[in-house]
Design an enzyme around this catalytic site. Structure first.
Site, mmCIF file in Angstrom:
data_model
loop_
_atom_site.group_PDB
_atom_site.id
_atom_site.type_symbol
_atom_site.label_atom_id
_atom_site.label_comp_id
_atom_site.label_asym_id
_atom_site.label_seq_id
_atom_site.Cartn_x
_atom_site.Cartn_y
_atom_site.Cartn_z
ATOM 1 N N VAL A 117 -26.886 -14.068 36.864
ATOM 2 C CA VAL A 117 -26.577 -15.500 36.858
ATOM 3 C C VAL A 117 -25.101 -15.769 37.189
ATOM 4 C CG1 VAL A 117 -28.404 -16.039 35.211
ATOM 5 C CG2 VAL A 117 -26.110 -15.575 34.367
ATOM 6 N N GLU A 118 -24.372 -14.723 37.531
ATOM 7 C CA GLU A 118 -22.978 -14.917 37.938
ATOM 8 C C GLU A 118 -22.808 -14.574 39.419
ATOM 9 O OE1 GLU A 118 -19.834 -13.868 35.062
ATOM 10 O OE2 GLU A 118 -21.450 -13.338 33.685
#
Length: 308
Positions: A117-118
Site C-alpha cells: 500500500v506504499e
C-alpha cells in the site's frame, strides 16, 4: 496496570538524576558521496511500482518531514493504516517504525518500498529498474565495488537520512546557555513537562524515540492498531508502540500512531489523560505547548536547496 505505573516511576527516577534532554548535534559524520546518491534515490519515484511515489512523497522535507495526513497515500491511491512518522532526526531513534520492526535506518528502507500500500515494489524489482538507468549505473559503480544491489540501495538512502537532522532549536540553544532563546511560558512549560511526568517517556536527544511504551496506561486509548503485538505475538505487547520523538512536533500533525488529532493542545491533553492519568489545566497545556514549539529546529542546508 500497577506494574506499568511502577515501571514508569523507576524510569522517572533514573531520568530525574541525569540530563533529561540533550541538544541535537550540529552535524553528523557521513559518507558524502553515499549521501548525495541517497538523496537522489530519496526523491526518485522510480522506486515505486507505478513511478508516482518517492520517499519524499510521505516525508516532505520542506515541512515537518512527514506528509501531514492521517494516513499516507501510496501507489494507485491506496491508503495506509498508520500515521507516517517524520524522517527528521530518525537517526536518533533506537528502532524504526511505530512497532519497531526495523533495527536501523538501513533496514527501514526495505519497508516502504516493499509495502503493497506504499511503493509496492520488491527490492529486486527496484534494483532491476536502477540497473537500466545509466546515471545510477555510473554513480553506484563509483561508490560500491559491486555496483547496484539491494543492500547498497538501502545503504545509500540510509546515509542520506543520517543528514536529516534539525539542530539549533530554540530549546537546544537554551540548553547550551542562551537564557533568552525561549520565553517564560516555554521555560515554565518545560518545568511542567518534567513535573507532570511527560519526561519519563520523552527524553534524550530526540525527546523520545528511545524505548517502547503502552498507549493507554491509565485509560483505554481505543487503538485499532495492536502495535508491537503484530511483530511479537506476545499478549503484553498489545497497544505497545515506540515512543515518538517530539522534535519539530509543532510541524508534524496529525498526532499519535493513528493521527487522531491535528491539535497539539489536544494531543497534550490526550497524553496526560491516557498516559499519566492526571488532570491538566488549560494554562498548563498552553505552557507545555510553548515548550514543545521551542523544539522546532533548523532544516538542513541541503534541503533548503532544490533537490536533485
Amino acid at each position: 496496570m500497577l506494574a506499568d505505573f511502577f515501571l514508569l516511576m523507576a524510569v522517572f527516577c533514573t531520568v530525574s538524576f541525569s540530563a533529561p534532554v540533550k541538544p541535537i548535534p550540529e552535524s553528523m559524520e557521513v559518507d558524502r558521496n553515499k549521501a548525495l546518491l541517497g538523496q537522489k534515490l530519496f526523491f526518485d519515484p522510480l522506486l515505486s511500482k507505478d513511478g508516482t511515489v518517492s520517499c519524499a512523497t510521505c516525508h516532505d522535507l520542506q515541512k515537518g518531514g512527514d506528509d501531514g495526513l492521517q494516513y499516507s497515500i501510496g501507489v494507485g491511491g491506496k491508503k495506509g493504516n498508520i500515521n507516517a512518522p517524520t524522517v527528521y532526526n530518525a537517526v536518533f531513534n533506537f528502532r524504526q517504525f511505530w512497532d519497531g520492526r526495523a533495527e536501523d535506518l538501513k533496514e527501514q528502507v526495505f519497508g516502504p518500498i516493499e509495502n503493497p500500500v506504499e511503493m509496492d515494489q520488491t527490492m529486486k524489482q527496484t534494483v532491476d529498474k536502477l540497473k537500466k538507468n545509466p546515471m545510477y549505473l555510473s554513480e553506484f559503480a563509483k561508490i560500491y565495488d559491486n555496483g547496484i544491489t539491494e543492500e547498497n540501495v538501502a545503504d545509500a538512502i540510509a546515509e542520506y537520512e543520517k543528514t536529516l537532522i534539525t539542530p539549533n532549536a530554540p530549546f537546544d540553544r537554551y540548553l547550551r546557555g542562551e537564557e533568552d532563546a525561549i520565553g517564560q511560558d516555554a521555560k515554565e512549560g518545560y518545568a511542567l513537562f518534567k513535573s507532570k511526568g511527560c519526561i519519563v517517556c520523552h527524553n534524550g536527544t530526540n525527546v523520545g524515540g528511545n524505548f517502547y511504551n503502552k498507549f493507554g496506561i491509565f485509560k483505554d486509548a481505543n487503538s485499532s492498531s495492536l502495535g508491537r503485538y503484530n511483530i511479537t505475538k506476545r499478549e503484553e505487547d498489545k497497544y505497545v508502540f515506540k515512543v515518538p520523538s517530539l522534535r519539530n512536533v509543532a510541524l508534524t500533525s496529525p498526532y499519535m500512531h493513528d493521527g487522531r488529532t491535528n491539535s497539539l493542545r489536544e494531543a497534550v491533553e490526550i497524553m496526560s489523560e491516557h498516559q499519566l492519568g492526571r488532570y491538566i489545566t488549560e494554562e498548563e497545556i498552553k505552557k507545555i505547548v510553548a515548550f514543545l514549539e521551542s523544539l522546532t529546529g533548523q532544516i538542513p542546508e541541503s534541503v533548503k536547496k532544490k533537490h536533485p
